[in-house]
Motif scaffolding. Structure first.
Motif, short mmCIF file in Angstrom:
data_model
loop_
_atom_site.label_atom_id
_atom_site.label_comp_id
_atom_site.label_asym_id
_atom_site.label_seq_id
_atom_site.Cartn_x
_atom_site.Cartn_y
_atom_site.Cartn_z
N LYS A 15 -35.07 -29.08 11.22
CA LYS A 15 -35.93 -29.34 10.06
C LYS A 15 -36.31 -30.81 9.99
O LYS A 15 -37.48 -31.15 9.72
N ALA A 16 -35.35 -31.69 10.26
CA ALA A 16 -35.62 -33.13 10.23
C ALA A 16 -36.59 -33.53 11.34
O ALA A 16 -37.48 -34.36 11.13
N THR A 17 -36.43 -32.91 12.52
CA THR A 17 -37.33 -33.20 13.64
C THR A 17 -38.75 -32.75 13.33
O THR A 17 -39.71 -33.48 13.57
N LEU A 18 -38.87 -31.56 12.79
CA LEU A 18 -40.19 -31.03 12.43
C LEU A 18 -40.85 -31.89 11.37
O LEU A 18 -42.05 -32.18 11.44
N LEU A 19 -40.07 -32.33 10.41
CA LEU A 19 -40.59 -33.21 9.36
C LEU A 19 -41.07 -34.53 9.94
O LEU A 19 -42.12 -35.05 9.55
N TYR A 55 -42.43 -27.79 21.68
CA TYR A 55 -41.48 -26.73 21.30
C TYR A 55 -41.91 -26.10 19.97
O TYR A 55 -41.77 -24.89 19.77
N TYR A 56 -42.44 -26.93 19.07
CA TYR A 56 -42.84 -26.46 17.75
C TYR A 56 -44.32 -26.07 17.66
O TYR A 56 -44.68 -25.23 16.83
N PHE A 57 -45.16 -26.68 18.48
CA PHE A 57 -46.60 -26.46 18.38
C PHE A 57 -47.22 -26.22 19.75
O PHE A 57 -46.84 -26.87 20.73
#
Length: 207
Positions: A15-19, A55-57
């Motif tokens: 969550k912190a990485t995505l933020l 990894y997220y997008f």
């Protein structure tokens, strides 16, 4: 258990990485614009690897659309909170107009580059267009509601009031775009957010 604690830690780290990715992207989008923004810029600014971003997008477009949708939602939340507070207080239509205008103005003034990217992608990307236009529909509805509250039920037909809400919102967005995105001449007192908010509220209220 140790396994549960480890799982919670991983979720918290993710969550912190995505933020961090979203925050850096928003900042760079404001500075560079959509066309000049590169994943390498996000990598360099955040200190995260390119692999983490991917990894997220899926790609830059996927990341920017996600960030813009979140930005629109943050402006929407500010508008709803401001107008709801005024509605509860019973302060009247002008206060409702001013609360809505103020939240909209500060959305533009904080991140003009993001607004520019939003307007650009609204014409290019169906996903962000649907999201933004859906929120605009709600904002126009709030303006219409303030108009009804000010003038009394029955003065305008519902479909007329709804259209007027869109007209007033379009007027506001065009003015704010000129003031904060294309930039009004430096030194103009109207560019102060408080003055712009009062101007919009007064225009809406008197029409």
């Amino acid at each position: 258990s140790i396994q549960s604690l480890s799982s919670l830690t991983k979720r918290s780290d993710a969550k912190a990485t995505l933020l961090q990715v979203r925050s850096v992207t928003l900042s760079l989008l404001d500075k560079l614009g959509y066309d000049d923004l590169r994943i390498a810029d996000i990598e360099g600014e955040s200190g995260l690897t390119r692999g983490v971003v991917y990894y997220y997008f899926k790609d830059k477009r996927d990341l920017v659309v996600s960030v813009l949708a979140e930005w629109v939602d943050s402006v929407h939340a500010a508008i709803i909170a401001s107008v709801s507070a005024v509605t509860r207080s019973g302060d009247g239509a002008f206060s409702a107009f001013h609360a809505l205008a103020e939240a909209l103005v500060f959305g533009f003034v904080r991140t003009p580059g993001v607004v520019r990217a939003l307007y650009y992608l609204e014409e290019q990307d169906p996903e962000i267009a649907r999201h933004y236009r859906g929120r605009r529909r709600e904002w126009a509805g709030l303006i219409s509601g303030a108009m009804v509250g000010d003038s009394g039920e029955g003065l305008f037909a519902a479909h007329v009031t709804e259209k007027l809400g869109y007209v007033f919102l379009d007027m506001a967005e065009r003015l704010l775009y000129e003031l904060y995105v294309t930039r009004f001449p430096e030194g103009s007192s109207i560019t102060a957010p408080e003055r712009a908010s009062m101007l919009l509220a007064a225009l809406w209220h008197r029409m």
